[in-house]
Enzyme design. Structure first.
Site, PDB file in Angstrom:
ATOM      1  N   SER A 169      61.396  52.195  19.881  1.00 49.75           N
ATOM      2  CA  SER A 169      60.612  53.118  18.760  1.00 49.75           C
ATOM      3  C   SER A 169      61.520  54.185  18.131  1.00 49.75           C
ATOM      4  O   SER A 169      61.054  54.567  17.020  1.00 49.75           O
ATOM      5  CB  SER A 169      59.939  53.978  19.918  1.00 49.75           C
ATOM      6  OG  SER A 169      60.392  54.711  20.712  1.00 49.75           O
ATOM      7  N   LYS A 216      57.938  57.299  13.748  1.00 45.67           N
ATOM      8  CA  LYS A 216      57.126  58.455  13.214  1.00 45.67           C
ATOM      9  C   LYS A 216      56.936  58.328  11.474  1.00 45.67           C
ATOM     10  O   LYS A 216      55.900  58.684  11.250  1.00 45.67           O
ATOM     11  CB  LYS A 216      58.021  59.694  13.465  1.00 45.67           C
ATOM     12  CG  LYS A 216      58.041  59.838  15.075  1.00 45.67           C
ATOM     13  CD  LYS A 216      56.870  60.390  15.789  1.00 45.67           C
ATOM     14  CE  LYS A 216      57.109  60.846  17.153  1.00 45.67           C
ATOM     15  NZ  LYS A 216      55.703  61.080  17.688  1.00 45.67           N
ATOM     16  N   GLU A 271      54.795  69.595  14.198  1.00 46.41           N
ATOM     17  CA  GLU A 271      55.263  70.068  15.489  1.00 46.41           C
ATOM     18  C   GLU A 271      56.323  68.965  15.702  1.00 46.41           C
ATOM     19  O   GLU A 271      56.155  67.836  15.359  1.00 46.41           O
ATOM     20  CB  GLU A 271      54.544  70.128  16.594  1.00 46.41           C
ATOM     21  CG  GLU A 271      54.114  69.012  17.290  1.00 46.41           C
ATOM     22  CD  GLU A 271      53.341  68.065  16.543  1.00 46.41           C
ATOM     23  OE1 GLU A 271      53.557  66.685  16.902  1.00 46.41           O
ATOM     24  OE2 GLU A 271      52.633  68.370  15.450  1.00 46.41           O
TER      25      GLU A 271
END
Length: 465
Positions: free
Chosen positions: A449, A160, A182
């Site tokens: 991830s 991210k 969010e």
């Protein structure tokens, strides 16, 4: 037409929404500025079509080389677009124009590259998972070779941060001082709070109350980093509802605020922009594969909720038709239970959070609340480019249950000494079904991830160790 961020009413469209384009010079992204037709103020959800879900094996893949991803309307085939209130159109057009300019801005690109290298810690390793490979070895000694693209080693512990850094730098260039985001699993919220601390920006993160409970560690991390975490109690108090609240905030404070959307969802240019900031994953993978075995991967696997980590890996290889692209969704308690988040497996076409894509919805076009043990996959929609790749047959999408993900969570920990995020565990779990079907020596790259320390408290409730 304004389309729902969280309302319960719905409508059927008799004809497609109209869009207009304005002339502009060609950008490096080959996009043109555009605006939507006048928007009404009513908040609604729209079911565009009741298309049947076609099994993957029935699809026919076309040549991806001439595809526009996206076209000048911000669409991937029929998916994507801008279904937003008129108050957001200027902000989206401003954002798109800035992307065009910064693609050729050497100072911006050098600053971004430097931060990704020195602050985020790129490039991340392409790691040969020797014991996982051994686990899938056949009695004759053959079997696939498993590699992990270690995005869990990034600063903050997930992919991210790639997108958060890029958008924070972009927000500074736009003169925005207030950032909203969010988050579901909390990793995007932590990444956003991290870059806001780094660049001195005000940070507000919307998070479903249920997700705050199961991701308490990340809530603390965000607050420690100086972010305000706002609990969302509406709906199921999960990612969908947090996204709706973030969009409402943005509508109200659009002049001072930039919305760092965390996935390849939402209105154009977000699906393109988030994908492009994550495309470094696939570019590194191509280069590392060439160095390690002198060729390309044969199979790429990634979990899919909204789909940002998957698109970051897939984008570089879409035109390589000899590379299989496999996305893995959350089957929750099983597809027949109705408690799942397998949007591409069971969804139908509709509009949510500003874009046309596959959604989990009922016969009246109302959103069916998703379920996954993974907070980051607990979303009823999916990025429009994933919907496009599914319909074109270029990517394959499958699903695994909560129980299968938990077993993979334990398997990775015990065989490789790497605790995965529960999102990542879904991709790892699909290896159980995939590996027996692969030829000996097949090179499989799994996008690892995120790391799993955030999910330990959830796993404790289910695993006996």
């Amino acid at each position: 037409m304004a389309v729902a961020t969280g309302s319960s009413s719905c409508c059927k469209l008799a004809k497609p929404c109209a869009f207009t384009t304005s002339n502009s010079s060609q950008s490096p992204f080959k996009l043109k500025k555009f605006t939507a037709s006048p928007a009404k103020s009513t908040s609604i959800r729209c079911t565009i079509a009741r298309d049947p879900v076609v099994p993957m094996e029935a699809k026919k893949e076309s040549d991806p080389a001439p595809w526009q991803r996206p076209d000048v309307f911000g669409r991937f085939g029929r998916f994507g677009g801008k279904f937003v209130p008129e108050t957001l159109m200027y902000a989206l057009s401003e954002l798109e124009s800035a992307l065009h300019k910064l693609a050729d801005d050497r100072d911006f690109q050098e600053e971004l590259s430097g931060i990704l290298r020195d602050y985020v810690g790129r490039e991340t390793p392409l790691y040969f998972a020797e014991r996982l490979t051994e686990h899938y070895r056949r009695p004759n000694g053959g079997g696939p070779h498993i590699y992990l693209k270690r995005e869990d080693l990034n600063h903050t512990g997930a992919h991210k941060i790639n997108n958060a850094v890029g958008q924070a730098l972009l927000a500074k260039r736009l003169g925005k001082t207030r950032i909203i985001a969010e988050t579901g699993a909390g990793q995007h919220g932590v990444a956003t709070a991290t870059v806001c601390a780094r660049f001195g920006l005000q940070c507000i993160v919307y998070m479903g109350a249920q997700d705050m409970e199961r991701q308490a560690l990340n809530v603390f991390r965000m607050r420690l980093l100086g972010a305000e975490v706002r609990a969302v109690h509406s709906g199921t108090a999960t990612l969908k509802d947090a996204t709706s609240e973030a969009i409402r905030d943005w509508v109200t404070n659009v002049e001072t605020t930039h919305y760092i959307l965390g996935s390849v969802a939402g209105p154009h240019p977000y699906p393109m922009m988030v994908r492009d900031f994550h495309a470094v994953i696939g570019k590194e993978t191509r280069r590392q594969a060439l160095e390690k075995w002198g060729g390309k991967p044969d199979v790429l696997i990634a979990c899919v909720g909204g789909g940002s980590n998957a698109m970051g890996l897939f984008h570089e290889f879409v035109n390589d038709k000899d590379v299989r692209l496999i996305g893995v969704e959350a089957a929750g308690f099983g597809l027949d239970s109705g408690k799942h988040a397998a949007t591409l497996s069971k969804g139908e076409v509709g509009v949510l959070h500003g874009a046309l894509s596959y959604l989990l919805q009922d016969e009246d076009g109302q959103i069916i609340e998703p379920h996954s043990i993974s907070a980051g996959l607990d979303y009823p929609g999916v990025g429009p480019e994933h919907s496009f790749l599914k319909d074109e047959g270029r990517a394959e999408y499958y699903n695994v249950t909560d129980d299968e993900a938990l077993e993979a969570f334990k398997r990775s920990s015990r065989l490789e000494g790497i605790i995965p995020a529960l999102e990542t565990a879904h991709a790892l779990a699909y290896l159980e079904k995939l590996c027996p079907t692969l030829a000996d020596g097949t090179k499989v790259v799994v996008n690892f991830s995120g790391r799993g320390d955030k999910d330990v408290q959830t796993a404790i409730k289910y695993l006996q160790v």
